[in-house]
Design a protein around this motif. Sequence first.
Motif, mmCIF file in Angstrom:
data_model
loop_
_atom_site.group_PDB
_atom_site.id
_atom_site.type_symbol
_atom_site.label_atom_id
_atom_site.label_comp_id
_atom_site.label_asym_id
_atom_site.label_seq_id
_atom_site.Cartn_x
_atom_site.Cartn_y
_atom_site.Cartn_z
ATOM 1 N N VAL A 285 24.551 -28.825 33.426
ATOM 2 C CA VAL A 285 24.158 -29.453 32.160
ATOM 3 C C VAL A 285 24.151 -28.421 31.037
ATOM 4 O O VAL A 285 24.617 -28.691 29.927
ATOM 5 C CB VAL A 285 22.767 -30.108 32.306
ATOM 6 C CG1 VAL A 285 22.259 -30.608 30.965
ATOM 7 C CG2 VAL A 285 22.835 -31.255 33.305
ATOM 8 N N ILE A 286 23.634 -27.217 31.331
ATOM 9 C CA ILE A 286 23.560 -26.161 30.311
ATOM 10 C C ILE A 286 24.946 -25.841 29.761
ATOM 11 O O ILE A 286 25.138 -25.725 28.546
ATOM 12 C CB ILE A 286 22.913 -24.894 30.898
ATOM 13 C CG1 ILE A 286 21.431 -25.150 31.197
ATOM 14 C CG2 ILE A 286 23.047 -23.721 29.927
ATOM 15 C CD1 ILE A 286 20.761 -24.028 31.974
ATOM 16 N N GLY A 287 25.907 -25.687 30.645
ATOM 17 C CA GLY A 287 27.264 -25.356 30.205
ATOM 18 C C GLY A 287 27.830 -26.380 29.248
ATOM 19 O O GLY A 287 28.455 -26.036 28.240
ATOM 20 N N ARG A 288 27.584 -27.643 29.522
ATOM 21 C CA ARG A 288 28.087 -28.722 28.658
ATOM 22 C C ARG A 288 27.363 -28.743 27.319
ATOM 23 O O ARG A 288 27.976 -28.939 26.259
ATOM 24 C CB ARG A 288 27.961 -30.056 29.392
ATOM 25 C CG ARG A 288 29.016 -30.190 30.506
ATOM 26 C CD ARG A 288 28.577 -31.153 31.596
ATOM 27 N NE ARG A 288 29.629 -31.329 32.596
ATOM 28 C CZ ARG A 288 29.859 -30.479 33.584
ATOM 29 N NH1 ARG A 288 29.140 -29.374 33.696
ATOM 30 N NH2 ARG A 288 30.825 -30.707 34.464
ATOM 31 N N LEU A 289 26.053 -28.549 27.340
ATOM 32 C CA LEU A 289 25.288 -28.559 26.093
ATOM 33 C C LEU A 289 25.661 -27.375 25.203
ATOM 34 O O LEU A 289 25.830 -27.534 23.983
ATOM 35 C CB LEU A 289 23.790 -28.514 26.403
ATOM 36 C CG LEU A 289 23.195 -29.748 27.091
ATOM 37 C CD1 LEU A 289 21.749 -29.486 27.473
ATOM 38 C CD2 LEU A 289 23.302 -30.980 26.193
ATOM 39 N N GLU A 290 25.801 -26.214 25.794
ATOM 40 C CA GLU A 290 26.169 -25.035 25.006
ATOM 41 C C GLU A 290 27.583 -25.161 24.438
ATOM 42 O O GLU A 290 27.838 -24.748 23.307
ATOM 43 C CB GLU A 290 26.031 -23.774 25.858
ATOM 44 C CG GLU A 290 24.572 -23.427 26.157
ATOM 45 C CD GLU A 290 24.410 -22.127 26.912
ATOM 46 O OE1 GLU A 290 25.393 -21.695 27.583
ATOM 47 O OE2 GLU A 290 23.312 -21.535 26.851
ATOM 48 N N LYS A 291 28.472 -25.757 25.199
ATOM 49 C CA LYS A 291 29.828 -25.991 24.706
ATOM 50 C C LYS A 291 29.814 -26.876 23.474
ATOM 51 O O LYS A 291 30.641 -26.728 22.562
ATOM 52 C CB LYS A 291 30.680 -26.635 25.809
ATOM 53 C CG LYS A 291 32.138 -26.864 25.408
ATOM 54 C CD LYS A 291 32.919 -27.503 26.544
ATOM 55 C CE LYS A 291 34.362 -27.752 26.137
ATOM 56 N NZ LYS A 291 35.133 -28.416 27.229
ATOM 57 N N ASP A 292 28.839 -27.782 23.406
ATOM 58 C CA ASP A 292 28.727 -28.699 22.271
ATOM 59 C C ASP A 292 27.839 -28.154 21.156
ATOM 60 O O ASP A 292 27.471 -28.877 20.230
ATOM 61 C CB ASP A 292 28.193 -30.051 22.752
ATOM 62 C CG ASP A 292 29.216 -30.804 23.594
ATOM 63 O OD1 ASP A 292 30.418 -30.489 23.485
ATOM 64 O OD2 ASP A 292 28.820 -31.702 24.362
ATOM 65 N N GLY A 293 27.496 -26.876 21.259
ATOM 66 C CA GLY A 293 26.818 -26.200 20.155
ATOM 67 C C GLY A 293 25.304 -26.203 20.191
ATOM 68 O O GLY A 293 24.663 -25.837 19.202
ATOM 69 N N TYR A 294 24.724 -26.576 21.321
ATOM 70 C CA TYR A 294 23.264 -26.600 21.421
ATOM 71 C C TYR A 294 22.736 -25.283 21.991
ATOM 72 O O TYR A 294 23.336 -24.705 22.901
ATOM 73 C CB TYR A 294 22.804 -27.743 22.323
ATOM 74 C CG TYR A 294 22.987 -29.104 21.709
ATOM 75 C CD1 TYR A 294 22.018 -29.664 20.880
ATOM 76 C CD2 TYR A 294 24.147 -29.833 21.947
ATOM 77 C CE1 TYR A 294 22.199 -30.920 20.307
ATOM 78 C CE2 TYR A 294 24.341 -31.084 21.385
ATOM 79 C CZ TYR A 294 23.357 -31.612 20.562
ATOM 80 O OH TYR A 294 23.548 -32.853 19.997
ATOM 81 N N SER A 295 21.599 -24.844 21.475
ATOM 82 C CA SER A 295 20.856 -23.757 22.096
ATOM 83 C C SER A 295 20.010 -24.360 23.203
ATOM 84 O O SER A 295 19.417 -25.429 23.026
ATOM 85 C CB SER A 295 19.954 -23.070 21.072
ATOM 86 O OG SER A 295 20.727 -22.442 20.073
#
Length: 259
Positions: free
Chosen positions: A45-55
């Motif tokens: 989940v972290i990888g996907r969220l960070e890819k979309d610009g989320y900290s």
Amino acid sequence: MRKLLVGLASAVLVASASFASAADSKPTIVLVHGAFADGSSWNGVIGRLEKDGYSVVAVANPLRSVKSDADYVRRIVTGLKTDVVLVGHSYGGSVISEAADQAPNVRSLVYVAAFAPDVGESAGGLSGKFPGSTLGPTLAPPVELPGGGKDLYIQQDKFHDQFAADVSKTDAKLMAAAQRPVTEAALTEAATAAAWKKIPSWSVYGDADKNIPPQALAWMAERAHSKDTVVVKGASHVVMLSHPDTVAKVIEEAAATSR
């Protein structure tokens, strides 16, 4: 030529500033794992969220008591200078429900195969409210703690089928060996706050969950007036591991909605 270069440089600066502003406006995603797991359970989940610009911050949930765990999470959340989407898995749902109550920067809550207790309710009580949980017989003999209390683990040879049936046997074996225990008291401790009553919430879970009965998860989501409840067919208790895209999508939906 000089004017052209200056103009291009200015345009780049403006675009960069706009991009930074857009990134800064995104809330921070704070992930709270549950019992028998750790922060690595959020890796997909972290990888996907960070890819979309989320900290993203994946908290190391102590798993000692609802109150002390919530206090710890609250200190992390209120120390951030951004809005926050607070996400809990399993027992982590009890923790975020308590932690968010006094955390004014929490914009929304996401329950991932998680408990959403009302005041006076416990994880253990909610798990037994509807039939279907098979966790009890899979627990190993409790580990006695100094000063009283007990730590609980799942027997390693039963971990895959009970906790993570839709994850590969190899991965489940590693998870079983590295599982973090929860105190027995934490699972029976009554909630003193229910932040979902005043903060918008979302829910995602699998219909093959063996830890928390899917009927209980559905009932809690409906009671919390979940903005969107996603049920993943065939998913186990660790839906964030087996279906990270779906879970990340629900989290981003919550992040896009203001309180």
